[in-house]
Enzyme design. Structure first.
Site, PDB file in Angstrom:
ATOM      1  N   SER A 185      39.385  49.624  37.134  1.00 44.84           N
ATOM      2  CA  SER A 185      38.698  48.747  38.085  1.00 44.84           C
ATOM      3  C   SER A 185      38.984  49.051  39.546  1.00 44.84           C
ATOM      4  CB  SER A 185      39.064  47.299  37.790  1.00 44.84           C
ATOM      5  OG  SER A 185      40.444  47.105  37.953  1.00 44.84           O
ATOM      6  N   HIS A 213      35.910  45.839  32.102  1.00 46.45           N
ATOM      7  CA  HIS A 213      34.953  46.106  33.187  1.00 46.45           C
ATOM      8  C   HIS A 213      33.761  46.941  32.719  1.00 46.45           C
ATOM      9  CE1 HIS A 213      36.903  44.442  36.802  1.00 46.45           C
ATOM     10  NE2 HIS A 213      38.026  44.664  36.144  1.00 46.45           N
ATOM     11  N   LYS A 243      33.925  38.406  32.731  1.00 47.79           N
ATOM     12  CA  LYS A 243      33.444  39.258  33.825  1.00 47.79           C
ATOM     13  C   LYS A 243      31.923  39.329  33.729  1.00 47.79           C
ATOM     14  CE  LYS A 243      37.856  41.291  34.788  1.00 47.79           C
ATOM     15  NZ  LYS A 243      38.936  41.963  34.075  1.00 47.79           N
TER      16      LYS A 243
HETATM   17  C1  LIG Z   1      40.285  41.353  33.820  1.00 48.26           C
HETATM   18  C2  LIG Z   1      40.925  42.113  32.728  1.00 48.26           C
HETATM   19  C3  LIG Z   1      41.579  41.447  31.693  1.00 48.26           C
HETATM   20  C4  LIG Z   1      41.764  39.962  31.696  1.00 48.26           C
HETATM   21  O1  LIG Z   1      40.597  39.303  31.285  1.00 48.26           O
HETATM   22  P1  LIG Z   1      40.495  37.723  31.414  1.00 48.26           P
HETATM   23  O2  LIG Z   1      39.437  37.364  30.444  1.00 48.26           O
HETATM   24  O3  LIG Z   1      40.137  37.415  32.826  1.00 48.26           O
HETATM   25  O4  LIG Z   1      41.828  37.164  31.028  1.00 48.26           O
HETATM   26  C5  LIG Z   1      42.109  42.203  30.664  1.00 48.26           C
HETATM   27  N1  LIG Z   1      42.017  43.556  30.667  1.00 48.26           N
HETATM   28  C6  LIG Z   1      41.404  44.235  31.651  1.00 48.26           C
HETATM   29  C7  LIG Z   1      41.323  45.721  31.590  1.00 48.26           C
HETATM   30  C8  LIG Z   1      40.842  43.531  32.721  1.00 48.26           C
HETATM   31  O5  LIG Z   1      40.234  44.206  33.702  1.00 48.26           O
END
Ligand SMILES: *Cc1c(COP(=O)(O)O)cnc(C)c1O
Length: 395
Positions: A185, A213, A243
């Protein structure tokens, strides 16, 4: 308060403030959409992970309201204790369809999912090969498992192969797993999944891809594993529902046998209440949209390409992103912070990301365009970038 705690907090808060690392969180006065309001001012929002604009989608809001009317606001209990809502089962069937796997299990968040899944299969007799830039929840999930953790240089396949070989030849481990983000990200680059799968086959590695992502973004919206056509090769496909999907939750998609095991052995599933019904219903509706069409994803890419072209034309260094994530690399940490602050004052919300989140000297302002942005909003942002870039001597 205990004196030891009082002393600890004073000392450490003070230190963060002196170092300029103490983060004051801004208050959004209203929804987290493409335009947000902070302190009465409207800003173009280039900081959210709401890639497809689904967090504020009208259809999803209606679906959530109806589900609340039928099921209430909470799931009521842990699913294994009081029975599961049919909605959660529907969600898991939908996730398996979305990811092209036999089955799926849902968790309360993506973070929680990594806590759950890694330690359900790995223990102190095992070894995990982990990309150096993996997300914090992967790192914590690995630690919780007590397996030996070996970090490999970011996306360096020679290093991964060397470390896999060493781990196998040491004869010390019962199982070896390779874990990677699908999309990184900070730079927007993709994991080299075909190479990882090849190395995994050579050394019998368990494969684990967290595509938080990627889902909704890569592979026509179906994710990075799908983009490479590797649905049958990756053991664990992890995703978040917070997301691009716009709601909340996390999941593992994979073989039925694996999901059966996680349902009886992963602790956050067994000891923490499931996501509320309104959210689950909205998520199912979001997945239906993504399974049926890539329209929103296409729009996201169009906006991403538009923003990238605009920034590049202005003379900014936007790195080597392979996704709509658009870093604008400034370099110096102080200048990067200053840049982001000036963008904010001029009406663009784009966060500075500096060491230690990214290597020293590669401070950047990270832009996350979404499908919900209009060209006018992006043009407005580009005008501000031009003004601030010239003012601070970056372009
Ligand atoms: C954002 C993210 C998470 C966490 O996800 P949430 O649903 O917000 O807890 C886990 N792994 C990766 C790679 C992320 O980018």
């Amino acid at each position: 308060m205990a004196k030891a705690l009082d002393f600890f907090l004073d000392e450490n808060l003070q230190m963060l403030k002196v170092q300029g690392l103490y983060n004051e969180i801004e208050w959004l006065e209203g929804a987290n959409g493409p335009i947000i309001q902070i302190s009465g001012r409207k800003l173009v929002n280039l900081s959210s992970n709401n890639y497809l604009g689904l967090a504020t989608n009208g259809t999803l809001k209606e679906v959530a309201k109806k589900a609340i009317d039928k099921y209430g606001v909470g799931a009521g209990a842990v699913r294994t204790i009081n029975g599961t809502l049919d909605l959660h089962v529907q969600l898991e069937e939908k996730l398996a369809e979305f990811k092209g796997t036999e089955a799926a299990i849902s968790y309360q968040s993506g973070f929680n999912c990594n806590m759950a899944a890694i330690s359900a299969v790995m223990d102190a007799r095992d070894c995990i090969l982990s990309d150096q830039l993996n997300h914090a929840s992967i790192i914590d999930g690995c630690r919780l498992s007590k397996a030996k953790i070996v970090a490999y240089t970011h996306s360096d396949m020679d290093d991964l192969r060397k470390k896999a070989k060493e781990a196998v030849e040491s004869g010390r481990y019962r199982k070896i797993m390779v874990i990677t983000d699908g999309v990184f990200s900070m730079d927007g680059d993709l994991a080299k999944l075909p190479d990882i799968v090849e190395i995994a086959k050579e050394y019998d590695l368990i494969t684990y891809v967290d595509d938080a992502h990627g889902s909704g973004v890569t592979g026509q919206g179906k994710g990075t594993v799908k983009q490479f056509g590797l649905e049958k090769e990756i053991d664990f496909q992890i995703g978040t529902l917070s997301k691009a999907i716009g709601v909340i939750g996390g999941y593992v998609a994979g073989k039925k046998k694996l999901i059966d095991w996680l349902k009886v052995r992963s602790r956050p599933f067994l000891f923490s209440t499931a996501v509320p019904p309104g959210d689950v219903a909205a998520t199912i509706a979001a997945l239906d949209m993504l399974i049926g069409s890539s329209e929103l994803t296409d729009l996201l890419w169009e906006n991403g390409d538009y923003l990238k072209a605009g920034l590049r034309k202005l003379g900014f260094n936007i790195g080597n992103s392979e996704t709509p994530i658009t870093p604008c690399i400034i370099g110096d940490e102080y200048l990067t912070q200053q840049f982001s602050k000036r963008l904010f004052e001029e009406g663009v919300y784009a966060k500075a990301i500096v060491y230690p989140t990214v290597p020293k000297g590669t401070g950047r302002v990270r832009n996350m365009p979404t499908a919900a942005h209009t060209k006018e909003m992006l043009d407005e942002a580009l005008e501000v970038y031009k003004k601030v870039g010239r003012e601070l001597g970056v372009i």
